[in-house]
Design an enzyme around this catalytic site. Structure first.
Site, PDB file in Angstrom:
ATOM      1  CG  HIS A  89      -2.015  -0.992   1.211  1.00  0.00           C
ATOM      2  ND1 HIS A  89      -1.610  -2.422   1.814  1.00  0.00           N
ATOM      3  CD2 HIS A  89      -3.170  -1.124   0.667  1.00  0.00           C
ATOM      4  CE1 HIS A  89      -2.742  -3.359   1.655  1.00  0.00           C
ATOM      5  NE2 HIS A  89      -3.544  -2.424   1.104  1.00  0.00           N
ATOM      6  CD  GLU A 135       1.625  -1.748   3.384  1.00  0.00           C
ATOM      7  OE1 GLU A 135       1.960  -0.864   2.528  1.00  0.00           O
ATOM      8  OE2 GLU A 135       0.692  -2.399   2.807  1.00  0.00           O
ATOM      9  NE  ARG A 147     -17.424  17.414  14.492  1.00  0.00           N
ATOM     10  CZ  ARG A 147     -17.076  18.688  14.608  1.00  0.00           C
ATOM     11  NH1 ARG A 147     -17.935  19.538  13.964  1.00  0.00           N
ATOM     12  NH2 ARG A 147     -16.017  19.222  14.923  1.00  0.00           N
ATOM     13  NE  ARG A 206     -17.846  19.533  18.405  1.00  0.00           N
ATOM     14  CZ  ARG A 206     -18.400  18.340  18.677  1.00  0.00           C
ATOM     15  NH1 ARG A 206     -17.394  17.218  18.407  1.00  0.00           N
ATOM     16  NH2 ARG A 206     -19.612  17.748  18.593  1.00  0.00           N
TER      17      ARG A 206
END
Ligand code: URA
Length: 256
Positions: A6, A83, A171, A226
């Protein structure tokens, strides 16, 4: 000759690197490399870019450091860690962005995660949910030293790491504006439990690293608080991103 699929990288390309800085956005990889180049000198070389995975190599005192993007969330992050570990990387530091949930935290501050609430799926494929997502203490210590040295306001503590940006982070500014019952009131509960912030990758980084005998850590720049609003402004994004990069880059000196 080992090549990982990947990340599209050969082992020979990483020049025996032992440390990687991880970030979600492939376009942030060059920003981090430029910062390291400016701070420590040394060459910068792009090694690969396939899908969400871009990797650059740079050098601090001639020692190689990788910077790799993971994409957003646990599944793609787990592939990057697997990886990179196959290529010999031992220390994984995530430099990302985050939404703070405690009133005292300001946009532009950084959060150094000591442990994460595992509100993700990928980490459960590596260790049962009772297993803690904790950061390596030397990485935490280096990030704190780096924040102090760089003069960046910082907070050290627990992060909620969620698979989703919308419902898992409670949210309501989503398409349906509906948050399933499981998450209704969850932000208040995390606040009461002294959690500092929401992001989306640290539980994967910390769980996988501990489970595989590697070192993991996470520093996140606050791009929104938030408790006051949901919207992420350009100015707050830049401040949070710049400071997370500054602290992550400065921490490398203590870890090499
Ligand atoms: N990243 C998140 O996961 N949540 C935020 O609120 C901001 C950045």
């Amino acid at each position: 000759m080992i090549k990982v699929y990947h990340l599209d990288l050969y082992k020979s390309q990483v020049k025996n690197s032992k440390i990687v800085l991880l970030t979600g956005d492939p376009f942030r990889v060059s920003k981090i490399a430029e910062r390291i180049g400016k701070q420590f000198g040394g060459d910068i070389e792009e090694l690969a870019w396939k899908r969400e995975y871009k990797t650059i190599i740079c050098y601090i005192n001639k020692k190689p450091i990788l910077i790799t993007s993971t994409g957003i969330g646990g599944p793609s992050t787990s592939i990057a860690i697997e990886e990179l570990a196959m290529l010999g990387i031992k220390t994984f530091i995530r430099a990302g962005t985050t939404g703070a949930i405690q009133k005292r935290i300001r946009p532009g501050d950084v959060i150094i995660t000591t442990g994460s609430v595992r509100l993700d799926g990928a980490s459960t494929h590596y260790a049962p949910i009772e297993y803690p997502a904790v950061a390596d203490y030397k990485v935490v210590d280096s990030l704190i030293k780096a924040a102090n040295k760089s003069g960046v306001r910082h907070h050290v503590g627990i992060t909620v790491s969620s698979d989703t940006f919308y419902p898992g982070q409670e949210r309501y500014d989503s398409f349906t504006r509906y948050v399933p019952k499981r998450f209704q009131g969850s932000m208040k509960e995390w606040q009461r439990l002294n959690v500092l912030n929401y992001e989306m990758e640290s539980s994967t980084v910390l769980t996988l690293c501990s489970a595989m005998g590697l070192r993991g850590g996470c520093v996140s720049g606050v791009v929104v608080n938030r408790t006051t609003k949901e919207e992420i402004t350009e100015g707050a994004l830049k401040a949070g991103e710049d400071n997370a990069i500054k602290v992550a880059a400065a921490s490398l000196e203590y870890l090499l």
